[in-house]
Design a protein around this motif. Structure first.
Motif, PDB file in Angstrom:
ATOM      1  N   VAL A  16      30.886  43.144  36.033  1.00  0.00           N
ATOM      2  CA  VAL A  16      31.207  41.822  36.553  1.00  0.00           C
ATOM      3  C   VAL A  16      31.120  41.825  38.080  1.00  0.00           C
ATOM      4  O   VAL A  16      30.620  40.877  38.693  1.00  0.00           O
ATOM      5  CB  VAL A  16      32.603  41.377  36.082  1.00  0.00           C
ATOM      6  CG1 VAL A  16      32.805  39.929  36.382  1.00  0.00           C
ATOM      7  CG2 VAL A  16      32.776  41.634  34.613  1.00  0.00           C
ATOM      8  N   LEU A  17      31.625  42.909  38.689  1.00  0.00           N
ATOM      9  CA  LEU A  17      31.559  42.992  40.150  1.00  0.00           C
ATOM     10  C   LEU A  17      30.104  43.042  40.621  1.00  0.00           C
ATOM     11  O   LEU A  17      29.757  42.461  41.660  1.00  0.00           O
ATOM     12  CB  LEU A  17      32.316  44.222  40.640  1.00  0.00           C
ATOM     13  CG  LEU A  17      33.828  44.148  40.467  1.00  0.00           C
ATOM     14  CD1 LEU A  17      34.464  45.440  40.923  1.00  0.00           C
ATOM     15  CD2 LEU A  17      34.399  42.988  41.246  1.00  0.00           C
ATOM     16  N   PHE A  18      29.256  43.711  39.836  1.00  0.00           N
ATOM     17  CA  PHE A  18      27.828  43.758  40.187  1.00  0.00           C
ATOM     18  C   PHE A  18      27.230  42.361  40.143  1.00  0.00           C
ATOM     19  O   PHE A  18      26.500  41.943  41.061  1.00  0.00           O
ATOM     20  CB  PHE A  18      27.094  44.692  39.226  1.00  0.00           C
ATOM     21  CG  PHE A  18      25.616  44.664  39.391  1.00  0.00           C
ATOM     22  CD1 PHE A  18      25.027  45.266  40.499  1.00  0.00           C
ATOM     23  CD2 PHE A  18      24.800  44.031  38.469  1.00  0.00           C
ATOM     24  CE1 PHE A  18      23.659  45.230  40.666  1.00  0.00           C
ATOM     25  CE2 PHE A  18      23.439  43.997  38.634  1.00  0.00           C
ATOM     26  CZ  PHE A  18      22.861  44.594  39.734  1.00  0.00           C
ATOM     27  N   LEU A  19      27.558  41.607  39.080  1.00  0.00           N
ATOM     28  CA  LEU A  19      27.074  40.215  38.993  1.00  0.00           C
ATOM     29  C   LEU A  19      27.504  39.425  40.216  1.00  0.00           C
ATOM     30  O   LEU A  19      26.713  38.699  40.834  1.00  0.00           O
ATOM     31  CB  LEU A  19      27.625  39.562  37.724  1.00  0.00           C
ATOM     32  CG  LEU A  19      27.474  38.049  37.625  1.00  0.00           C
ATOM     33  CD1 LEU A  19      26.025  37.674  37.425  1.00  0.00           C
ATOM     34  CD2 LEU A  19      28.305  37.481  36.499  1.00  0.00           C
ATOM     35  N   ALA A  20      28.790  39.586  40.598  1.00  0.00           N
ATOM     36  CA  ALA A  20      29.290  38.834  41.744  1.00  0.00           C
ATOM     37  C   ALA A  20      28.568  39.243  43.021  1.00  0.00           C
ATOM     38  O   ALA A  20      28.244  38.399  43.857  1.00  0.00           O
ATOM     39  CB  ALA A  20      30.792  39.044  41.886  1.00  0.00           C
ATOM     40  N   SER A  21      28.267  40.546  43.179  1.00  0.00           N
ATOM     41  CA  SER A  21      27.585  40.952  44.425  1.00  0.00           C
ATOM     42  C   SER A  21      26.169  40.406  44.464  1.00  0.00           C
ATOM     43  O   SER A  21      25.691  40.022  45.539  1.00  0.00           O
ATOM     44  CB  SER A  21      27.552  42.462  44.593  1.00  0.00           C
ATOM     45  OG  SER A  21      28.289  43.106  43.654  1.00  0.00           O
ATOM     46  N   VAL A  22      25.502  40.375  43.308  1.00  0.00           N
ATOM     47  CA  VAL A  22      24.145  39.805  43.307  1.00  0.00           C
ATOM     48  C   VAL A  22      24.198  38.328  43.696  1.00  0.00           C
ATOM     49  O   VAL A  22      23.397  37.847  44.496  1.00  0.00           O
ATOM     50  CB  VAL A  22      23.488  39.998  41.929  1.00  0.00           C
ATOM     51  CG1 VAL A  22      22.162  39.268  41.873  1.00  0.00           C
ATOM     52  CG2 VAL A  22      23.281  41.460  41.642  1.00  0.00           C
ATOM     53  N   LEU A  23      25.181  37.612  43.140  1.00  0.00           N
ATOM     54  CA  LEU A  23      25.334  36.197  43.478  1.00  0.00           C
ATOM     55  C   LEU A  23      25.594  36.036  44.979  1.00  0.00           C
ATOM     56  O   LEU A  23      25.015  35.168  45.643  1.00  0.00           O
ATOM     57  CB  LEU A  23      26.502  35.587  42.717  1.00  0.00           C
ATOM     58  CG  LEU A  23      26.264  35.067  41.321  1.00  0.00           C
ATOM     59  CD1 LEU A  23      27.486  34.326  40.852  1.00  0.00           C
ATOM     60  CD2 LEU A  23      25.075  34.164  41.286  1.00  0.00           C
ATOM     61  N   PHE A  24      26.463  36.888  45.507  1.00  0.00           N
ATOM     62  CA  PHE A  24      26.800  36.800  46.929  1.00  0.00           C
ATOM     63  C   PHE A  24      25.553  37.015  47.787  1.00  0.00           C
ATOM     64  O   PHE A  24      25.313  36.283  48.756  1.00  0.00           O
ATOM     65  CB  PHE A  24      27.864  37.848  47.269  1.00  0.00           C
ATOM     66  CG  PHE A  24      28.445  37.696  48.631  1.00  0.00           C
ATOM     67  CD1 PHE A  24      29.508  36.852  48.847  1.00  0.00           C
ATOM     68  CD2 PHE A  24      27.921  38.392  49.701  1.00  0.00           C
ATOM     69  CE1 PHE A  24      30.048  36.700  50.101  1.00  0.00           C
ATOM     70  CE2 PHE A  24      28.450  38.244  50.967  1.00  0.00           C
ATOM     71  CZ  PHE A  24      29.510  37.399  51.160  1.00  0.00           C
ATOM     72  N   CYS A  25      24.738  37.993  47.394  1.00  0.00           N
ATOM     73  CA  CYS A  25      23.544  38.278  48.193  1.00  0.00           C
ATOM     74  C   CYS A  25      22.514  37.162  48.054  1.00  0.00           C
ATOM     75  O   CYS A  25      21.789  36.869  49.012  1.00  0.00           O
ATOM     76  CB  CYS A  25      22.951  39.620  47.799  1.00  0.00           C
ATOM     77  SG  CYS A  25      24.047  40.943  48.281  1.00  0.00           S
ATOM     78  N   CYS A  26      22.454  36.524  46.884  1.00  0.00           N
ATOM     79  CA  CYS A  26      21.608  35.335  46.751  1.00  0.00           C
ATOM     80  C   CYS A  26      22.066  34.268  47.750  1.00  0.00           C
ATOM     81  O   CYS A  26      21.243  33.610  48.401  1.00  0.00           O
ATOM     82  CB  CYS A  26      21.699  34.764  45.336  1.00  0.00           C
ATOM     83  SG  CYS A  26      20.741  35.654  44.125  1.00  0.00           S
ATOM     84  N   GLY A  27      23.378  34.100  47.872  1.00  0.00           N
ATOM     85  CA  GLY A  27      23.906  33.131  48.827  1.00  0.00           C
ATOM     86  C   GLY A  27      23.547  33.498  50.248  1.00  0.00           C
ATOM     87  O   GLY A  27      23.134  32.640  51.041  1.00  0.00           O
ATOM     88  N   VAL A  28      23.681  34.785  50.587  1.00  0.00           N
ATOM     89  CA  VAL A  28      23.325  35.231  51.944  1.00  0.00           C
ATOM     90  C   VAL A  28      21.848  34.957  52.212  1.00  0.00           C
ATOM     91  O   VAL A  28      21.475  34.435  53.269  1.00  0.00           O
ATOM     92  CB  VAL A  28      23.641  36.734  52.108  1.00  0.00           C
ATOM     93  CG1 VAL A  28      23.057  37.251  53.407  1.00  0.00           C
ATOM     94  CG2 VAL A  28      25.123  36.957  52.092  1.00  0.00           C
ATOM     95  N   TYR A  29      21.015  35.276  51.206  1.00  0.00           N
ATOM     96  CA  TYR A  29      19.584  35.042  51.369  1.00  0.00           C
ATOM     97  C   TYR A  29      19.319  33.547  51.586  1.00  0.00           C
ATOM     98  O   TYR A  29      18.513  33.171  52.439  1.00  0.00           O
ATOM     99  CB  TYR A  29      18.824  35.537  50.144  1.00  0.00           C
ATOM    100  CG  TYR A  29      17.368  35.187  50.191  1.00  0.00           C
ATOM    101  CD1 TYR A  29      16.496  35.924  50.978  1.00  0.00           C
ATOM    102  CD2 TYR A  29      16.864  34.099  49.493  1.00  0.00           C
ATOM    103  CE1 TYR A  29      15.164  35.591  51.056  1.00  0.00           C
ATOM    104  CE2 TYR A  29      15.543  33.757  49.570  1.00  0.00           C
ATOM    105  CZ  TYR A  29      14.694  34.505  50.347  1.00  0.00           C
ATOM    106  OH  TYR A  29      13.379  34.155  50.444  1.00  0.00           O
ATOM    107  N   GLY A  30      20.006  32.708  50.827  1.00  0.00           N
ATOM    108  CA  GLY A  30      19.797  31.268  50.972  1.00  0.00           C
ATOM    109  C   GLY A  30      20.171  30.781  52.365  1.00  0.00           C
ATOM    110  O   GLY A  30      19.442  30.005  52.971  1.00  0.00           O
TER     111      GLY A  30
END
Lengths: 108, 250
Positions: free
Chosen positions: A7-21
């Motif tokens: 779950v933490l991995f999913l959240a980090s991927v989401l966070f990095c998608c946000g950073v990229y955006g």
């Protein structure tokens, strides 16, 4: 078996998608949307840790404080988006564009 | 729970990918919406039904509508968009006189290439966000072994469970009366389960009442600020000629 690490991995991927955006878009609304994605990732992390400590024997308030913080983040995010969108509308009225580079100067 | 989690996992990641790749702002917003609904599924799988419902109501309901409203309000057109109406990302100044209606594809005209609706990845942004991801994953991998699985939720022995009630986990310190078959009532401690609405409300009003009040003040201030910022005559300060003219016509 549900794992906290997954779950933490999913959240980090989401966070990095946000950073990229935030880094790649120039449109103010798109940047605000990416910011929301990052806050959402943090919410997932908070709920994960809340569930983790509930499984380790935390009391009522201790086990739910992660969920409480998630609600606070949601409320603050709603306030922030309200203000942010109002600012974008004001910038658009002045500059006739919602581009981030258009709002680079202090003098209206 | 397992199936729900993996389903939400895929949906959330797809939504996030759609959000950062779509050029058209409304499609990107749709991707964000999908990611929000997916994360609501993750919350459900993590035994947090109240958070999941709030997520749907606040994010997928109110926030998405607000974003859509302002997207319609402002202009998302650009001229570096290779002919895609509604794409974002340029510094072009919008002029109503030059605004052209979106081109309709004629019958014998070839379809646009499949990836024309996507933004090209920006190298620096990719590098920075991937580096951040590597750092975060390194931390997650190094977490202690207690993070390998969620523990069992606590249960209280000897508690009275009414029909249809979830297994009691936490003692709230309050008491409730239960009707006995012979008509008398019995006082028993009130228990709540993990993630129940009652448990979350106990946390809010017993654990952090001050934070709750401060947040309500914050939202009130944000409401006033939004109204003030979006007011029309903010634009008619001296120097903004076009805006002033617009004001006269309005």
């Amino acid at each position: 078996m549900l794992e906290p690490k997954v779950v933490l991995f999913l959240a980090s991927v989401l966070f990095c998608c946000g950073v990229y955006g935030v880094l790649s878009r120039k449109h103010l609304i798109m940047m605000l949307m990416s910011l929301e994605l990052m806050l959402n990732a943090i919410n997932i992390m908070l709920v994960t840790f809340s569930r983790h400590w509930a499984g380790k024997g935390a009391g009522l308030i201790g086990a739910h404080s992660g969920q409480f913080f998630t609600l606070m983040v949601m409320a603050v995010a709603a306030a922030e988006v309200g203000i942010g969108l109002a600012i974008i509308v004001a910038i658009f009225r002045r500059k006739h564009t919602a581009d981030a580079d258009a709002a680079a100067d202090l003098k209206g | 729970m397992e199936v729900l989690f993996w389903l939400s996992f895929v949906v959330t990641l797809l939504g996030a990918a759609m959000m950062i790749t779509q050029k058209h702002a409304v499609y990107a917003l749709l991707g964000l919406l999908i990611a929000f609904v997916g994360s609501a599924g993750v919350f459900l799988a993590l035994d947090a039904p109240f958070i999941a419902v709030s997520q749907i109501l606040i994010y997928a309901g109110a926030l998405a509508v607000m974003f859509l409203f302002v997207l319609m309000f402002t202009d998302t057109r650009t001229d570096e968009d290779q002919g895609l109406p509604g794409a974002v990302g340029s510094r072009a100044v919008w002029d109503p006189a030059q605004a052209r209606p979106p081109k309709k594809r004629k019958k014998d005209e070839p379809r646009p290439p499949l990836l024309s609706g996507l933004v090209m990845p920006k190298p620096m942004a990719v590098v920075v966000s991937l580096a951040l991801l590597v750092c975060m994953v390194a931390v997650i991998v190094k977490l202690p072994a207690s993070y390998n699985s969620f523990g069992e939720l606590p249960s209280v022995d000897g508690a009275v469970i009414a029909a249809g009630e979830a297994a009691p986990n936490y003692d709230t310190g309050l008491r409730r009366s239960v009707k006995q078959p012979d008509g008398s009532s019995l006082e028993v401690p009130r228990h709540v389960g993990y993630g129940d609405t009652a448990a979350v409300s106990h946390t809010i009003f017993e654990g952090f009442p001050l934070a709750f009040e401060v947040v309500s003040l914050l939202i009130f201030a944000a409401l006033l600020g939004a109204v003030l910022l979006a007011r029309r005559h903010l634009t008619s300060v001296p120097g903004a000629q076009e805006a002033g003219k617009e004001q006269e016509h309005a």
